[in-house]
Design a protein around this motif. Sequence first.
Motif, mmCIF file in Angstrom:
data_model
loop_
_atom_site.group_PDB
_atom_site.id
_atom_site.type_symbol
_atom_site.label_atom_id
_atom_site.label_comp_id
_atom_site.label_asym_id
_atom_site.label_seq_id
_atom_site.Cartn_x
_atom_site.Cartn_y
_atom_site.Cartn_z
ATOM 1 N N PRO A 279 0.836 -1.050 0.015
ATOM 2 C CA PRO A 279 -0.081 0.047 -0.146
ATOM 3 C C PRO A 279 0.893 1.300 0.041
ATOM 4 N N ILE A 280 1.920 1.148 0.587
ATOM 5 C CA ILE A 280 2.841 2.473 0.424
ATOM 6 C C ILE A 280 4.129 2.045 -0.288
ATOM 7 N N GLY A 281 4.531 2.574 -1.185
ATOM 8 C CA GLY A 281 5.641 2.498 -2.025
ATOM 9 C C GLY A 281 6.942 3.093 -1.810
ATOM 10 N N ARG A 282 8.151 2.788 -2.234
ATOM 11 C CA ARG A 282 9.265 3.530 -1.962
ATOM 12 C C ARG A 282 9.313 4.579 -3.476
ATOM 13 N N ASN A 283 10.356 5.413 -2.914
ATOM 14 C CA ASN A 283 10.393 6.344 -4.167
ATOM 15 C C ASN A 283 11.153 5.591 -5.675
ATOM 16 N N VAL A 284 10.511 6.155 -6.616
ATOM 17 C CA VAL A 284 10.844 5.508 -8.097
ATOM 18 C C VAL A 284 10.979 6.650 -8.700
ATOM 19 N N GLU A 285 12.306 6.704 -9.692
ATOM 20 C CA GLU A 285 12.357 7.546 -10.482
ATOM 21 C C GLU A 285 11.437 7.178 -12.079
ATOM 22 N N LEU A 286 10.900 8.411 -12.689
ATOM 23 C CA LEU A 286 10.017 8.233 -13.661
ATOM 24 C C LEU A 286 10.405 9.508 -14.400
ATOM 25 N N ARG A 287 10.164 9.152 -15.838
ATOM 26 C CA ARG A 287 9.964 10.379 -16.547
ATOM 27 C C ARG A 287 8.522 11.020 -17.019
ATOM 28 N N PHE A 288 8.326 12.123 -16.570
ATOM 29 C CA PHE A 288 7.115 12.749 -16.808
ATOM 30 C C PHE A 288 6.890 13.681 -17.962
ATOM 31 N N ILE A 289 5.665 13.990 -18.606
ATOM 32 C CA ILE A 289 5.472 14.943 -19.358
ATOM 33 C C ILE A 289 4.488 16.192 -19.111
ATOM 34 N N ASP A 297 12.548 14.638 -15.460
ATOM 35 C CA ASP A 297 12.645 13.624 -14.469
ATOM 36 C C ASP A 297 12.116 13.853 -13.003
ATOM 37 N N GLY A 298 11.512 12.845 -12.716
ATOM 38 C CA GLY A 298 10.701 12.873 -11.168
ATOM 39 C C GLY A 298 10.862 11.763 -10.673
ATOM 40 N N GLU A 299 10.675 12.242 -9.302
ATOM 41 C CA GLU A 299 10.861 11.045 -8.338
ATOM 42 C C GLU A 299 9.585 10.900 -7.445
ATOM 43 N N ALA A 300 8.818 9.755 -7.917
ATOM 44 C CA ALA A 300 7.222 9.527 -7.634
ATOM 45 C C ALA A 300 7.287 8.467 -6.281
ATOM 46 N N SER A 301 6.325 8.956 -5.579
ATOM 47 C CA SER A 301 6.074 7.987 -4.425
ATOM 48 C C SER A 301 4.329 7.818 -4.260
ATOM 49 N N SER A 302 3.768 6.902 -4.015
ATOM 50 C CA SER A 302 2.541 6.642 -4.158
ATOM 51 C C SER A 302 1.765 5.936 -2.861
ATOM 52 N N ASP A 321 9.971 16.999 -8.889
ATOM 53 C CA ASP A 321 10.859 17.524 -10.234
ATOM 54 C C ASP A 321 12.241 17.373 -9.381
ATOM 55 N N VAL A 322 12.972 16.304 -10.127
ATOM 56 C CA VAL A 322 14.536 16.113 -9.861
ATOM 57 C C VAL A 322 15.322 16.647 -11.092
ATOM 58 N N SER A 323 14.714 17.331 -12.318
ATOM 59 C CA SER A 323 15.616 17.568 -13.227
ATOM 60 C C SER A 323 16.848 18.332 -12.843
ATOM 61 N N GLU A 324 16.984 19.293 -12.077
ATOM 62 C CA GLU A 324 17.949 20.005 -11.554
ATOM 63 C C GLU A 324 18.937 18.996 -11.028
ATOM 64 N N ARG A 325 18.436 18.344 -10.121
ATOM 65 C CA ARG A 325 19.281 17.144 -9.367
ATOM 66 C C ARG A 325 20.133 16.467 -10.408
ATOM 67 N N LYS A 326 19.211 15.676 -11.250
ATOM 68 C CA LYS A 326 19.893 14.842 -12.155
ATOM 69 C C LYS A 326 20.989 15.649 -13.284
ATOM 70 N N GLU A 327 20.526 17.128 -13.391
ATOM 71 C CA GLU A 327 21.764 17.639 -14.320
ATOM 72 C C GLU A 327 22.877 17.885 -13.447
ATOM 73 N N LEU A 328 22.684 18.157 -12.106
ATOM 74 C CA LEU A 328 23.857 18.200 -11.260
ATOM 75 C C LEU A 328 24.523 16.885 -11.068
ATOM 76 N N GLU A 329 23.853 15.718 -11.034
ATOM 77 C CA GLU A 329 24.420 14.528 -10.951
ATOM 78 C C GLU A 329 25.213 14.158 -12.173
ATOM 79 N N GLN A 330 24.609 14.436 -13.476
ATOM 80 C CA GLN A 330 25.475 14.394 -14.756
ATOM 81 C C GLN A 330 26.551 15.207 -14.945
ATOM 82 N N ARG A 331 26.531 16.445 -14.398
ATOM 83 C CA ARG A 331 27.681 17.474 -14.554
ATOM 84 C C ARG A 331 28.690 16.643 -13.527
ATOM 85 N N PHE A 332 28.316 16.367 -12.429
ATOM 86 C CA PHE A 332 29.448 15.812 -11.625
ATOM 87 C C PHE A 332 29.999 14.613 -12.147
ATOM 88 N N LYS A 333 29.167 13.843 -12.514
ATOM 89 C CA LYS A 333 29.967 12.404 -13.344
ATOM 90 C C LYS A 333 30.707 13.046 -14.370
#
Length: 455
Positions: A279-289, A297-302, A321-333
């Motif tokens: 009934p309670i799920g963990r955070n899952v990264e999905l792409r949203f429109i 990029d989004g981090e979803a929990s339901s 919305d984790v777009s900025e975080r993903k961009e930072l992660e890509q940049r750091f990587k």
Amino acid sequence: LWFIGNRSLTGVLGNTRQIALQQDRTVGAIVEVRHGISEQAVDLYTYLPSSTPRDRLRFRRARRDTLAALSRASQVINDRGELRQLSAVRVRAKSWMRWADGEMELRRSETSATLMASPAFRQGGPLIRAVWSASQDMFGELAADRRGAFSASTAIFSLGSWLLVAGMAICFVLITALGGVSLRLIKKEEAETAHARRAEEAARNQGELYRTLVDTSPDAIVMFDTQGTITMASAIAAVVFGYDTVLDMVGLHAMDMVAVRDRDRATEMTTRRLSLEEPIGRNVELRFIRRDGTEFDGEASSVARVDDAGRPVGITRVVRDVSERKELEQRFKYQATHDELTGLGNRAFMMARMDQAVKLFAASTTPAALLLLDIDRFKDVNDTLGHSVGDLVLRDVATRLERLAFSDTCARLGGDEFALFFTETTSKGAAVAAGRVLETLRKPYVIKGAIVNLG
């Protein structure tokens, strides 16, 4: 008891009053009889010797009044005992009147002295006393009856008073008990009302708190039913998904906001929630429109919503919305594996590619080649033209190496050192590649209007 006592007292008082009035009427009638006889006696003794018509008229009037008083006494008396006593009075009174009438006719011409001395005339005294005695007996009987009536009335009055007091006491106890019960009921009702008011206020505060948390949350909150239709969304959700208002989102299908490549994962996650297996799920990264079609990029929990019976009625999804975080992660990587100045891979990047190649071609007989090179007289460029020109020279070298496009990996190891890694090549192929690299790098460099030649 109070009612019975009250009725008893009322009846006793009324009965006693009736007895007193009846006896008063009886006594009054007998007194009138005695008064009439007295008048006759006075007329007979005093005025008879004169024998005037006026005296006779007074005597006859007194006689008539006596008879009328006897008649009235008969009319006002209802009790049998009193009627019997009245008959005795009547007999004696009439005996007196018959004697008085006879004496008046026989002794009309006698003098007062002669009349008073007459033995026959002296018989009137006993007759009068007999009337008086009979009437006095009747008065005694009436007084005894009255005392008996009053004694009975007093007893009944005491009983009625006791019943009245007992009734009032019982009424007081009942009223007190009912008042206590009513007071407890009122207090219980007030407590229940206060509890219901507090519960209602708590529910209202909880609703306001929930709405405040939803509206002030930095994450997008979307609620949809078991069919996937959106029923409610937060204000931030409209901003995140690019809608003007929340109402623009209501009625849409929740899966239409998920990128095509991630819809299967999102559907599977929703199914698990509605089945209450998870009934309670963990955070899952999905792409949203977004509304304009762009993805993020989004981090979803339901979490599943259930009714009072425990049946699932929908899903509440929280999207960040984790777009900025993903961009930072890509940049750091990228920064961790690439040279900041030239954009080529760095030493760590080259080592990782070589390890990968070694594992891939461990069982293969196809050779690989690694070219290492540095720039001659680069130190002279930094010393004479400055480090800024030296940086531009390094960037130009990196550009020329990338344009060759025949190596699998090109990296700057540090300073003026570069490396080229070739897979599936031969020794001859590696020599040809080395010659082309030297030829390319020996061409003059034009930096800020200055020509730089490197060996």
